[in-house]
Design a protein around this motif. Structure first.
Motif, mmCIF file in Angstrom:
data_model
loop_
_atom_site.group_PDB
_atom_site.id
_atom_site.type_symbol
_atom_site.label_atom_id
_atom_site.label_comp_id
_atom_site.label_asym_id
_atom_site.label_seq_id
_atom_site.Cartn_x
_atom_site.Cartn_y
_atom_site.Cartn_z
ATOM 1 N N ASP A 333 0.837 -1.211 0.000
ATOM 2 C CA ASP A 333 0.000 0.000 0.000
ATOM 3 C C ASP A 333 0.866 1.252 0.000
ATOM 4 O O ASP A 333 0.552 2.240 -0.694
ATOM 5 N N HIS A 334 1.961 1.205 0.764
ATOM 6 C CA HIS A 334 2.837 2.369 0.827
ATOM 7 C C HIS A 334 3.521 2.604 -0.528
ATOM 8 O O HIS A 334 3.646 3.754 -0.975
ATOM 9 N N LEU A 335 3.940 1.492 -1.149
ATOM 10 C CA LEU A 335 4.569 1.625 -2.468
ATOM 11 C C LEU A 335 3.602 2.199 -3.499
ATOM 12 O O LEU A 335 3.985 2.993 -4.368
ATOM 13 N N PRO A 339 5.167 8.411 -5.378
ATOM 14 C CA PRO A 339 5.134 8.920 -6.775
ATOM 15 C C PRO A 339 6.026 8.093 -7.683
ATOM 16 O O PRO A 339 7.044 7.543 -7.252
ATOM 17 N N ASP A 340 5.632 8.041 -8.952
ATOM 18 C CA ASP A 340 6.409 7.323 -9.959
ATOM 19 C C ASP A 340 7.468 8.272 -10.513
ATOM 20 O O ASP A 340 7.152 9.258 -11.181
#
Length: 364
Positions: A333-335, A339-340
C-alpha cells in the motif's frame, strides 16, 4: 516456547497449580531451557521454602520429580543439580511441615527414585532419614552431649544451656513420636482402603510413567510378540492332537498289561514336558506383553507431548505469518502511494549550477 528469563520463571512458578497439565507444561518448559538448570533449581528451592502452604510445597516436589525423570534421556543436568539441594529441601520440609499426605507422597517419590535407579540407595536413605528427622535428632543429641561435657567443668551458663536443650529434646522426641504414630495410622488406613476398593496402591498421577522407548525398540518388541508362544501354531496343534487317554483317569481301567501301562506313562511324560515348556513360554510372553503395554503407554504419552509442542509452535508460526502478511500488505500500500519517478519532468541541464563556497563567502 517462550524465551527464558528469571522473571518469567518466577511468574510460572507462582502460577503453578497441582493439576497434571500445569505440572507437565512447566516441566517441559524447564527441560527445554535446561542450559539454565543452575539458576532454575536455585530459584525453585527459594520459592519452595517460602511457599504459603504444604500443598504448594508438594506441588513443587511433583514438578522437580517430573523434571528429574523426564530429563534423563536428554541429559543429566537436572538430576545432578537437584541432588545438591534435595538434602536441604527434605530437612526444610521435615522442620516446617506435618501433613501426613505430604510425607506419604514424598515417601512414594523416594521409593520410585530408588526402584527406577534415578538416585542410588545411599542417597535415598540419607534423604529419607532427613525427612524423618533422624539426621536432625542425631545432631541434637550430639550438641546435648557436648553441653553436658561443658557443664561438668563447672560453667553455670553451660548448665542452663544443657537444661534448655534437654527440654527441647524431650519436646522434639514427643512430637516425633506423635508424627510417626499418625503416619503409621494413615499408611495402614490407606492400604486398607486400597484393599477394600480392590485397587493396589498407586502413585500420584504427577509421577511420570517411565522412560519412553525408541521407535526401534518398540518395533523390535512388536516383532517378538508376533513370534511368541501363542502364535506357535505347530505346538498348539500338537497339544490339540494329544490323545484323550493321557488326561482321563478313567482310561486307566482299560489297560490290559504292563507294556500298555508303560507306553501310556511315556505318552503322559512327553505330554507333561510339552505342556510345561509351552506354559513357560506363555508366562514369558505375558511378561513381554506387559512390558510392551508399558512401552506403548510411555511412547504414546511422549508422542502426545510432542504433538502438543508441535501444535503450540504451529499456532506461533501462524501468528508470525499473519503479522508478516500484514506488514507485506502495508509495504505494498505504501509503495502504491509513492510517486512514480519516471513520470516526473526531466530537469537535468535546465537548472543553474550550485554556487561554490567562494561564491557564498565572497563579499563584493
Amino acid at each position: 516456547m517462550s524465551a527464558f528469563s528469571e522473571s518469567a520463571l518466577l511468574k510460572k512458578l507462582g502460577e503453578l497449580n497441582s493439576s497434571q497439565q500445569s505440572i507437565q507444561t512447566l516441566s517441559l518448559w524447564l527441560i527445554h531451557h535446561r542450559k539454565h538448570h543452575a539458576i532454575i533449581v536455585k530459584t525453585w528451592i527459594k520459592e519452595l521454602q517460602v511457599a504459603p502452604s504444604e500443598g504448594k510445597k508438594l506441588t513443587f516436589m511433583y514438578l522437580a520429580n517430573d523434571v528429574i525423570q523426564n530429563s534423563k534421556k536428554k541429559g543429566p543436568e537436572y538430576g545432578k543439580e537437584y541432588a545438591l539441594y534435595l538434602p536441604k529441601v527434605f530437612t526444610h520440609i521435615a522442620e516446617t511441615c506435618s501433613s501426613d499426605k505430604l510425607f506419604g507422597s514424598l515417601g512414594r517419590i523416594l521409593n520410585i527414585w530408588e526402584e527406577r535407579g534415578v538416585y542410588d540407595s545411599k542417597q535415598i536413605k540419607e534423604w529419607r532419614a532427613r525427612l524423618n528427622k533422624e539426621v536432625k535428632d542425631g545432631g541434637t543429641a550430639s550438641s546435648s552431649a557436648k553441653a553436658s561435657e561443658h557443664s561438668s567443668n563447672g560453667s553455670n551458663g553451660d548448665v542452663v544451656k544443657e537444661k534448655s536443650e534437654k527440654r527441647e529434646k524431650r519436646k522434639h522426641e514427643d512430637r516425633k513420636e506423635k508424627v510417626k504414630r499418625s503416619r503409621s495410622t494413615a499408611a495402614t488406613e490407606e492400604k486398607s482402603n486400597a484393599g477394600q476398593n480392590g485397587e493396589s496402591e498407586h502413585l500420584s498421577p504427577y509421577l511420570p510413567l517411565g522412560e519412553p522407548p525408541e521407535p526401534e525398540e518398540l518395533i523390535k518388541a512388536l516383532v517378538n510378540i508376533e513370534n511368541s508362544a501363542s502364535s506357535d501354531a505347530v505346538v498348539r496343534e500338537r497339544i490339540a492332537n494329544l490323545p484323550p487317554e493321557i488326561s482321563e483317569i478313567g482310561c486307566l481301567n482299560k489297560l490290559e498289561d504292563k507294556d500298555a501301562a508303560k507306553a501310556l506313562a511315556k505318552q503322559v511324560n512327553e505330554a507333561v514336558q510339552l505342556l510345561n515348556e509351552y506354559n513357560i513360554r506363555l508366562a514369558s510372553e505375558m511378561e513381554e506383553r506387559t512390558k510392551l503395554a508399558s512401552m506403548l503407554r510411555d511412547f504414546q504419552a511422549e508422542q502426545k507431548e510432542l504433538l502438543a509442542q508441535a501444535e503450540t509452535r504451529l499456532v506461533e508460526y501462524k501468528q508470525k505469518l499473519s503479522r508478516m502478511v500484514a506488514v507485506q500488505k502495508e509495504i505494498r500500500d505504501h509503495l502504491s502511494n509513492l510517486p512514480d519517478l519516471t513520470q516526473l519532468p526531466d530537469v537535468t541541464g535546465g537548472l543553474a549550477p550550485l554556487p561554490s563556497a567562494g561564491d557564498l563567502f565572497n563579499i563584493h
